[in-house]
Every structure is written in structure tokens, then in C-alpha cells.
Design a protein around this motif. Sequence first.
Motif, PDB file in Angstrom:
ATOM      1  N   GLY A  53      -4.939   2.700  -3.848  1.00 43.20           N
ATOM      2  CA  GLY A  53      -5.875   2.894  -2.724  1.00 43.20           C
ATOM      3  C   GLY A  53      -6.659   2.198  -2.441  1.00 43.20           C
ATOM      4  O   GLY A  53      -7.565   2.646  -1.566  1.00 43.20           O
ATOM      5  N   PRO A  67       0.749  -1.224  -0.065  1.00 43.66           N
ATOM      6  CA  PRO A  67       0.124   0.044   0.080  1.00 43.66           C
ATOM      7  C   PRO A  67       0.839   1.489  -0.099  1.00 43.66           C
ATOM      8  O   PRO A  67       2.206   1.224   0.560  1.00 43.66           O
ATOM      9  CB  PRO A  67      -0.759  -0.107   1.313  1.00 43.66           C
ATOM     10  N   ARG A  68       0.327   2.294  -0.722  1.00 44.92           N
ATOM     11  CA  ARG A  68       1.060   3.525  -0.665  1.00 44.92           C
ATOM     12  C   ARG A  68       0.955   4.285   0.714  1.00 44.92           C
ATOM     13  O   ARG A  68       0.012   3.975   1.307  1.00 44.92           O
ATOM     14  CB  ARG A  68       0.504   4.545  -1.782  1.00 44.92           C
ATOM     15  N   ALA A  69       1.763   4.947   1.045  1.00 39.59           N
ATOM     16  CA  ALA A  69       1.782   5.603   2.483  1.00 39.59           C
ATOM     17  C   ALA A  69       0.525   6.584   2.416  1.00 39.59           C
ATOM     18  O   ALA A  69       0.191   7.284   1.364  1.00 39.59           O
ATOM     19  CB  ALA A  69       3.241   6.372   2.626  1.00 39.59           C
ATOM     20  N   ARG A  70       0.110   6.966   3.575  1.00 45.27           N
ATOM     21  CA  ARG A  70      -0.917   7.918   3.854  1.00 45.27           C
ATOM     22  C   ARG A  70      -0.406   9.201   3.562  1.00 45.27           C
ATOM     23  O   ARG A  70       0.771   9.574   3.796  1.00 45.27           O
ATOM     24  CB  ARG A  70      -1.454   7.907   5.392  1.00 45.27           C
ATOM     25  N   GLY A  71      -1.267   9.855   2.821  1.00 47.79           N
ATOM     26  CA  GLY A  71      -0.844  11.138   2.269  1.00 47.79           C
ATOM     27  C   GLY A  71      -0.054  11.247   1.075  1.00 47.79           C
ATOM     28  O   GLY A  71       0.067  12.235   0.392  1.00 47.79           O
ATOM     29  N   GLU A  72       0.608  10.120   0.516  1.00 46.03           N
ATOM     30  CA  GLU A  72       1.183   9.771  -0.780  1.00 46.03           C
ATOM     31  C   GLU A  72       0.105   9.945  -1.825  1.00 46.03           C
ATOM     32  O   GLU A  72      -1.159   9.506  -1.702  1.00 46.03           O
ATOM     33  CB  GLU A  72       1.961   8.760  -0.911  1.00 46.03           C
ATOM     34  N   SER A  73       0.607  10.686  -2.953  1.00 46.13           N
ATOM     35  CA  SER A  73      -0.179  10.820  -4.056  1.00 46.13           C
ATOM     36  C   SER A  73      -0.666   9.163  -4.632  1.00 46.13           C
ATOM     37  O   SER A  73       0.204   8.602  -4.592  1.00 46.13           O
ATOM     38  CB  SER A  73       0.086  11.714  -5.191  1.00 46.13           C
ATOM     39  N   GLU A 127      -7.170  -0.396  -0.612  1.00 44.76           N
ATOM     40  CA  GLU A 127      -7.441  -1.066   0.643  1.00 44.76           C
ATOM     41  C   GLU A 127      -7.833   0.171   1.866  1.00 44.76           C
ATOM     42  O   GLU A 127      -8.487  -0.067   2.798  1.00 44.76           O
ATOM     43  CB  GLU A 127      -5.961  -1.391   1.119  1.00 44.76           C
ATOM     44  N   ARG A 128      -7.804   1.523   1.288  1.00 41.13           N
ATOM     45  CA  ARG A 128      -8.362   2.730   2.154  1.00 41.13           C
ATOM     46  C   ARG A 128      -9.651   2.981   1.564  1.00 41.13           C
ATOM     47  O   ARG A 128     -10.174   4.159   2.051  1.00 41.13           O
ATOM     48  CB  ARG A 128      -7.496   3.836   2.254  1.00 41.13           C
TER      49      ARG A 128
END
Length: 455
Positions: free
Chosen positions: A290, A247-253, A292-293
Motif C-alpha cells: 500500500g 497495487p492492491r485494489a482499493r478496499g482490499e486488505s 503508493e497510497r
Amino acid sequence: LIALSAAAALVLAAGIASADPVSVPVVPIPNAAIQSANVTHVGTIPIEGVGVSMRTVKVGKQLRAFVSGAAGLSIYDATDPAHPGLLGHLPMYNWENEDIAVSKDGSTAIMTEFDGIFYLHVVDVSNPNVPVIKGSMILHAAHTVECADPKCNYLFGSEGQTYDLRDRENPKELPKAQSWGAQMGIRTGHAVHGDDAGIFIADTSPLTVFTLDPDPLHLKKLTTGPITKNTQYQHNNIRTRAALYTPRARGESLGGPLRPGELLLGEGETNFEPACSGTSGAFSTWSMAGFERGVPMKQLDVLRPVSGDYSNGDAGVNGLGCSGHWFTQKDAKDGSVLVAAAWYEHGTRFLKVNPQTGKIRQVGYFQPARGSTSQAYWIPGTDYVWSIDYHSGIDILKFDQSGTAPTTAQLDASWLSKAHVTDSWSDIMRIVCRQNGKATPQQAAQLGSAAHHQG
């Protein structure tokens, strides 16, 4: 069928004499076809006509191919895909079981009926020489099913059902409140696909993504995917490189190039629409960045059949509809995603997909002169495809990744290359397919007579 039964008898006799699964060699035979220069037709296994679906499972050193067709279930040794051997056969009425489900250990296979009404069979295939029906649900089924866990102790049905198969002899549907459909708030779909990371994607409208939380009886909805590019209802899907997903980090585009596990492939279906049009079932790609969020999936690119009209024979080509069907994918040598997709009378189409953008391009094709392809299946770890056909059986193909791809003009022409190619056997089969495989006595006699006279 006679040849298949005879071969199965030989396998059974050999299996009694040996503790290891043995097979009877099956020699693919030549067959008339239209193909691009980078596709080699190794030959056809005609004893599997009418072929419908397939799965492969590695058991020890042996790669087993489970092929479902109108004559029942056949199990092949596909370790050398150009020189297969028949391990065993279970003769039975079977229509259509278009996406056979098999447990990860290759011990259990599931057979379901097209209408989702007549049967669901649990087949013990632990001894591939002698497959045996262990349990059945009669006058109840799902159009397609997917194992909800590696051992196939639970099943997810296409109409939202959840089945309990822990007692193989007594399979049962769980109460609706426990079903995956009720938990996800949906009523029906066409298929559910579980990927290599344990994420399930249902071909509903919109698409539904969920995961076990922590087991098949307790699920968590992750996101949905609205169809925005007029691809009709989605028939089946595969998430590429799912096991590599981070998963991409929170806040990452979430913009920019797609990363491993963020690309979804999907196929739409438009059965029984003989003329290709701008709304015909099409192959498409999706961004799952994104997911998963809860970020909704987004359609990226679409590939549609080349359109024609009655004057050039296009309508005569598509007896089952101008539509795609089941596909599989693998990693290509150049880093792209290589797809083998079944497209009914348009045969098997080879596509390359850019894993960072989702852009689709055609790179090859194969069409049996007489046939309607249901599923195109890459043999894992090879450049071979087994193309499962409603007419010809199994066409064994080899794709040359280094070969010269056809030109745009050649590709466009290939979609119409079977214009006006008809025969009485094919015409009757198309009618029977429209009747969900239920031939009248007269049609059955005509099909048997035609098959006898044509060898």
C-alpha cells in the motif's frame, strides 16, 4: 598499483588497435579464507585492494563491472565472472566513493568523496579502455549519489542535493529549493536507491519513498518508514521484484502474504563499535504493501551478528565496527530471495528471505583471513558474487544453491571465526579507515613496506 597501471597500459595499446573494447585477462589467485561448504572461493584479484564499491552494466553482449577503490576506477569485462578481464583503469585519489553510480547505458560513472567535501567527478566511460574525467566539482560533493534518470543527466545526493549533469564538463548543484531533500522535507540521509520501477527510496530517518512527477525536478512523496526494531540508521536498501509490482485494489486488505514488489530489504550501520550488541547495525525486511497510497512501511524481521565479548575476541574482530554494509539480491531457484551482504570483518554473508513473510535465515558465509568487506555484488544471471574488500581487493565467490547449508552451530561459530586474527598491515589499515582514508606519511610508508614484504 604498478601491476594495475601496467595492465591498463596494455589495454590502452590494444584498444587503439581495435574498435571493440578489449581486455587483459586477470587471473584470480588463491587466498586464505574461512567459508561454508556451499561457497567456493574462485580466487582474489588483489590489485583492487583497497576495494570499495561496484556496479555492473550490460553493454551489447559484454557485462562491464565498474569497481571503485582507493587507487581509482577500474572497468572489468565480467561476462565470464570466474575469468575476468581488465578493460581499463583511471588512476586517481579516491576515498571513498562507497556506492559508485553508473548510467544505464554504461557511458557515465560518478566518483564522490567520503566526507562530501572535496570532489565530485563525472567520468566518461563510453570507451572502457580509456576512462576520462569530463567534469568536476571541486571542494563540493555528496557522500553517495544515485542517478535520477537512466542517462544520469541528474543526480540525487545523500545529503538532499540534486545535481544537473546535462553539461558533463560543467556539473552543478541546483538551488536548494529544487533539491529532492527540500521537496521531501528532509536534511540528510545515507543513500538513495532507484528501483526497477522508477521508485526512489531514501535511507533517511524515517525512510522516505518518492517518485518523479514527472521528472527529477518535480517529485511526489509517497510514504515513509519509521525504524521500529532498533536497527540504527539505515545504510542502504533494495526493493525486491519491483518491476512486477501491481497495487492492491482499493478496499482490499493489506494483510496476508506479501506480493511481488512489496518486500524491501535494508541494512543498518554501526561504524566503529567494536563489540557486537543488541543494537548493532542489522539486516532487516520491510512490508511496503500500500505504499503508493501513503500507507507507512513496516519493519518485519531482523538479523543481527552473533554477539561476543572481549574474552572470545569479538571486539578484536570488528576494527570497522560490528556492522553490515552494502548488499545485493537475486531470485533463488526455490522462489526465495537470495542475498549476498557485506559485513566488514565478518566477510560476506549469504541470506535467504521468504518473499511472502520477510523472514530471514542465514545459508552461507565467506571470510577472507585478512579482510574487511565493503560490498557483495551478485553478477547478474549467475551464482557468482564479487566481494569487494577494503583489504584483499575482489574475492570471486560461487554460491551453490543446491549445496548443504551450514548448521546453526556452524553459522554462530562463523561470526567469531576470525577472533584474534590480526597482523600489522590490517591494524594500520583499520586506523587509516578511521581517519577517512587519510594516512600519515609514516602510516603510508608502513603500509607500502608491509605490502612489499607480503608479496
